[in-house]
Every structure is written in structure tokens, then in C-alpha cells.
Design an enzyme around this catalytic site. Structure first.
Site, PDB file in Angstrom:
ATOM      1  N   HIS A  88       0.839  -1.202   0.000  1.00  0.00           N
ATOM      2  CA  HIS A  88       0.000   0.000   0.000  1.00  0.00           C
ATOM      3  C   HIS A  88       0.871   1.247   0.000  1.00  0.00           C
ATOM      4  O   HIS A  88       1.434   1.630   1.020  1.00  0.00           O
ATOM      5  CB  HIS A  88      -0.919   0.005   1.227  1.00  0.00           C
ATOM      6  CG  HIS A  88      -2.007   1.029   1.133  1.00  0.00           C
ATOM      7  ND1 HIS A  88      -3.334   0.726   1.349  1.00  0.00           N
ATOM      8  CD2 HIS A  88      -1.974   2.344   0.829  1.00  0.00           C
ATOM      9  CE1 HIS A  88      -4.062   1.814   1.191  1.00  0.00           C
ATOM     10  NE2 HIS A  88      -3.258   2.823   0.872  1.00  0.00           N
ATOM     11  N   HIS A  90       1.014   5.234  -2.198  1.00  0.00           N
ATOM     12  CA  HIS A  90       0.384   6.093  -3.208  1.00  0.00           C
ATOM     13  C   HIS A  90       1.464   6.739  -4.072  1.00  0.00           C
ATOM     14  O   HIS A  90       2.346   7.422  -3.553  1.00  0.00           O
ATOM     15  CB  HIS A  90      -0.454   7.174  -2.522  1.00  0.00           C
ATOM     16  CG  HIS A  90      -1.668   6.614  -1.844  1.00  0.00           C
ATOM     17  ND1 HIS A  90      -2.935   6.750  -2.363  1.00  0.00           N
ATOM     18  CD2 HIS A  90      -1.808   5.884  -0.716  1.00  0.00           C
ATOM     19  CE1 HIS A  90      -3.807   6.141  -1.569  1.00  0.00           C
ATOM     20  NE2 HIS A  90      -3.142   5.606  -0.556  1.00  0.00           N
ATOM     21  N   ASP A  92       1.323   9.256  -6.042  1.00  0.00           N
ATOM     22  CA  ASP A  92       1.344  10.717  -5.957  1.00  0.00           C
ATOM     23  C   ASP A  92       1.717  11.205  -4.559  1.00  0.00           C
ATOM     24  O   ASP A  92       1.737  12.410  -4.300  1.00  0.00           O
ATOM     25  CB  ASP A  92       0.017  11.334  -6.427  1.00  0.00           C
ATOM     26  CG  ASP A  92      -1.200  10.560  -5.966  1.00  0.00           C
ATOM     27  OD1 ASP A  92      -1.036   9.469  -5.389  1.00  0.00           O
ATOM     28  OD2 ASP A  92      -2.326  11.046  -6.166  1.00  0.00           O
ATOM     29  N   GLY A 244     -10.028   8.763  -1.315  1.00  0.00           N
ATOM     30  CA  GLY A 244     -10.501  10.140  -1.165  1.00  0.00           C
ATOM     31  C   GLY A 244     -11.324  10.345   0.094  1.00  0.00           C
ATOM     32  O   GLY A 244     -11.534   9.419   0.888  1.00  0.00           O
ATOM     33  N   HIS A 271     -10.350   1.943   0.275  1.00  0.00           N
ATOM     34  CA  HIS A 271      -9.997   2.718   1.461  1.00  0.00           C
ATOM     35  C   HIS A 271     -11.260   2.878   2.302  1.00  0.00           C
ATOM     36  O   HIS A 271     -12.288   3.324   1.782  1.00  0.00           O
ATOM     37  CB  HIS A 271      -9.511   4.109   1.072  1.00  0.00           C
ATOM     38  CG  HIS A 271      -8.113   4.146   0.550  1.00  0.00           C
ATOM     39  ND1 HIS A 271      -7.780   3.776  -0.720  1.00  0.00           N
ATOM     40  CD2 HIS A 271      -6.964   4.522   1.157  1.00  0.00           C
ATOM     41  CE1 HIS A 271      -6.475   3.924  -0.885  1.00  0.00           C
ATOM     42  NE2 HIS A 271      -5.946   4.376   0.233  1.00  0.00           N
ATOM     43  N   GLU A 274     -11.233   5.256   7.966  1.00  0.00           N
ATOM     44  CA  GLU A 274     -10.239   6.218   8.438  1.00  0.00           C
ATOM     45  C   GLU A 274     -10.918   7.571   8.629  1.00  0.00           C
ATOM     46  O   GLU A 274     -10.951   8.111   9.729  1.00  0.00           O
ATOM     47  CB  GLU A 274      -9.072   6.337   7.450  1.00  0.00           C
ATOM     48  CG  GLU A 274      -7.979   7.264   7.956  1.00  0.00           C
ATOM     49  CD  GLU A 274      -6.843   7.420   6.960  1.00  0.00           C
ATOM     50  OE1 GLU A 274      -7.090   7.288   5.752  1.00  0.00           O
ATOM     51  OE2 GLU A 274      -5.718   7.691   7.407  1.00  0.00           O
TER      52      GLU A 274
HETATM   53 ZN   LIG Z   1      -3.982   4.706   1.008  1.00  0.00          ZN
END
Ligand SMILES: [Zn+2]
Length: 316
Positions: A88, A90, A92, A244, A271, A274
Site C-alpha cells: 500500500h 500512493h 502521488d 478520497g 480505502h 479512516e
Molecule cells: Zn492509502
């Protein structure tokens, strides 16, 4: 003569040390012998790696351990050397600061700082009040990633950097939707795939690309992404994800996209848990069929769900 290290046959000269045989089998493992690893014989008795190997056909095992003789041996250096899998990360969120500056200069974009060190500091998040605030930093990285060339480059550098940390398999994610309208979805998928291919050829690190739909975008765009991404399944796109801001943007709105992705052989991850509570994790698992949950930091608030996830699913 031939001896065996963790079931791998190696040829060593008579009189060679056990350490030399381990090095033949795996150089990285041999380097750990001074810190986090030790050698046993076939019966599990610890032996000195400096001893000469026994007779031909001897079997040795290298045991990697965080502790030996009561002292912690797990060092940053050891962690860096161990072969690893990373599931995991990202794309970006993993740019080299120096590259960000070069891309920004070439494109006439202003960044929060002018030197790599200052930029790294400016991009560090220590005190975000919520997920939405944390995600604002991505607007900075994304601002320099709106060309195919930039995406190709950061994907290439990302894999090179992972290989340097001895990551042997990595799954990296990003959202092609966040590169429109500058790029089409096809361009936004082909560019990082090209960078990844280039780096894989140089490093041998294996890479899976995960495309993220965005909770905050219309579900029709998620479905559009799933349709395009599925065409690249055999080219390196391994999974479909949803990312997002979470609260107020339920995963179930994007169910059609998940169903399309799954029906076309893509793995599905989401995702959840969270920016919103454990019910969001429940929804990701049961309503859209996620096989893996991303982040999931609030999972422990629901002990029954936690038990279920431990038994049946994965968090990464
Ligand atoms: Zn993530």
C-alpha cells in the site's frame, strides 16, 4: 562440494566457512549474520558462521530474528536490507522532492518551497486534524503530474527507489481520474505503466499498479475508470480501489464500478474506516465486495468486525 542453505544447493570449496556458503546462497542474508540472523545445523542447533562447513550434503538453516541474546537487533539498516513486499503506497505521495522541483520549473508551477530539503519539510504532515486536511498535500504533488512525461518519470523513479530499499514486490496506487482533463484515462494509465516497465527491466522488482476511483467524484466516472482499467489488466493493472474523502461519500454509490472490475478479473480494494467509522469498512466488504481494506484505522472500534476481518480479509 555441495551443501544446502535453507534448502538451496550451493557449491563451495572444501574448507569454506559456513558464512561463505550462506553468501553463495544469498548475499543479503550473509550480511545479516553479524546482526539479525544466525545459522543452525539440520537439527536446529546454533553454529558459528565462521566454522568450516561439514561434509558434503550438510544442511544449514539461516534464522532471521529481531532479537538474539536478549538484545534488540532490528536496526533500520537491517530493515533496509531485508527483501520486502509493499502492498500500500500512493504514487502521488511518493515523489522525490528534487523531481517535484524540476517538474514544477519546467511547467512554470509554483511550489511551497524552492529547495529539495525545504520542500520535503513543507510536504510533511504532522498535525492534520482530519483526512481531508491531510489529503490537501496531494494537490501539490498532483499539480506537477499533469503530463504523461511527468507520470512516466515519477513511476520509473518510484520503482527505482523501492528497489534500492530491497522491495521485491510492490503494489502502487494512484487515481487516473485526477489527471483529467490534461490527460485521457488511457494516457493517464499508459504513462505510469511505461515508467514501471522501464524500471522493472532495470531492477527486477515486480510491480502491480492499482487504479483508484474517487469517492468524491460521480459514480459514473468510477465506472468509466473500471472499464478502461480492465483493458490493462494483463499489462500490469492489478486492482481497482476507491480513495478520497470518506465521510458523506459512501462506497456503495460506486458499486457498479466495483462489480465491473471484479467481473473483468480485477482484484478489488477499498480505502475505508479512516475518515469515517467501522460501518464504512463493513460497507466496503459487504456492499462492494472489497477483498482488501485500505488504512482501516478505525476497525478496532468494532470488535466483531475486527474478528471477521482477521478471519477473512486483509488490511493494507
Ligand atoms: Zn492509502
Amino acid at each position: 562440494m555441495r551443501v544446502f542453505i535453507n534448502d538451496k544447493a550451493v557449491e563451495v570449496p572444501r574448507g569454506a566457512r559456513v558464512r561463505d556458503a550462506v553468501a553463495q546462497a544469498d548475499d543479503g542474508l550473509a550480511r545479516l549474520l553479524d546482526s539479525a540472523a544466525y545459522v543452525t545445523d539440520a537439527a536446529g542447533r546454533a553454529i558459528d558462521a565462521g566454522d568450516a562447513v561439514g561434509e558434503a550434503g550438510s544442511v544449514y538453516r539461516v534464522v532471521v530474528t529481531a532479537r538474539r541474546e536478549g538484545k534488540p537487533r532490528l536496526t533500520k539498516d537491517a530493515l533496509r536490507r531485508w527483501p520486502k513486499v509493499e502492498l500500500h503506497v500512493h504514487l502521488d505521495g511518493a515523489l522525490r522532492p528534487a523531481t517535484m522541483l524540476e517538474l514544477a520549473r519546467a511547467q512554470g508551477i509554483r511550489l511551497p518551497a524552492d529547495t529539495p530539503d525545504a520542500l520535503a519539510k513543507a510536504m510533511l504532515v504532522r498535525d492534520a486534524k482530519n483526512l481531508e486536511e491531510y489529503l490537501q498535500k496531494y494537490e501539490v504533488t498532483l499539480s506537477v503530474l499533469q503530463t504523461a512525461q511527468a507520470l512516466e518519470r515519477v513511476a520509473y523513479e518510484f520503482v527505482i527507489d523501492k528497489a534500492a530499499e530491497n522491495v521485491r514486490y510492490v503494489e502502487v496506487r494512484y487515481s487516473p481520474l485526477l489527471h483529467r482533463p490534461a490527460l485521457t484515462l488511457v494516457q493517464a494509465i499508459e504513462a505510469p505503466l511505461a515508467g514501471i516497465r522501464r524500471a522493472v527491466a532495470e531492477t527486477g522488482t515486480r510491480v502491480g499498479l492499482i487504479v483508484c476511483a474517487m469517492r468524491t467524484k460521480p459514480p459514473a466516472e468510477s465506472l468509466e475508470l473500471a472499464r478502461v482499467a480492465a483493458e490493462y489488466r494483463s499489462a500490469g493493472v492489478t486492482a481497482f480501489d476507491l480513495a478520497g474523502a470518506e465521510r458523506g461519500f459512501p462506497a456503495r454509490d460506486h458499486r457498479a464500478a466495483f462489480e465491473y472490475a471484479a467481473a473483468h478479473g480485477m482484484a478489488c480494494t477499498c480505502h475505508a474506516g479512516e475518515g469515517d467509522g467501522p460501518q464504512s469498512i463493513h460497507q466496503a466488504l459487504h456492499d462492494v465486495g472489497a477483498q482488501r481494506i485500505g488504512h482501516g484505522t478505525r476497525l478496532a472500534e468494532d470488535p466483531a468486525l475486527l474478528e471477521e476481518v482477521v478471519a477473512r480479509w486483509r488490511c493494507a
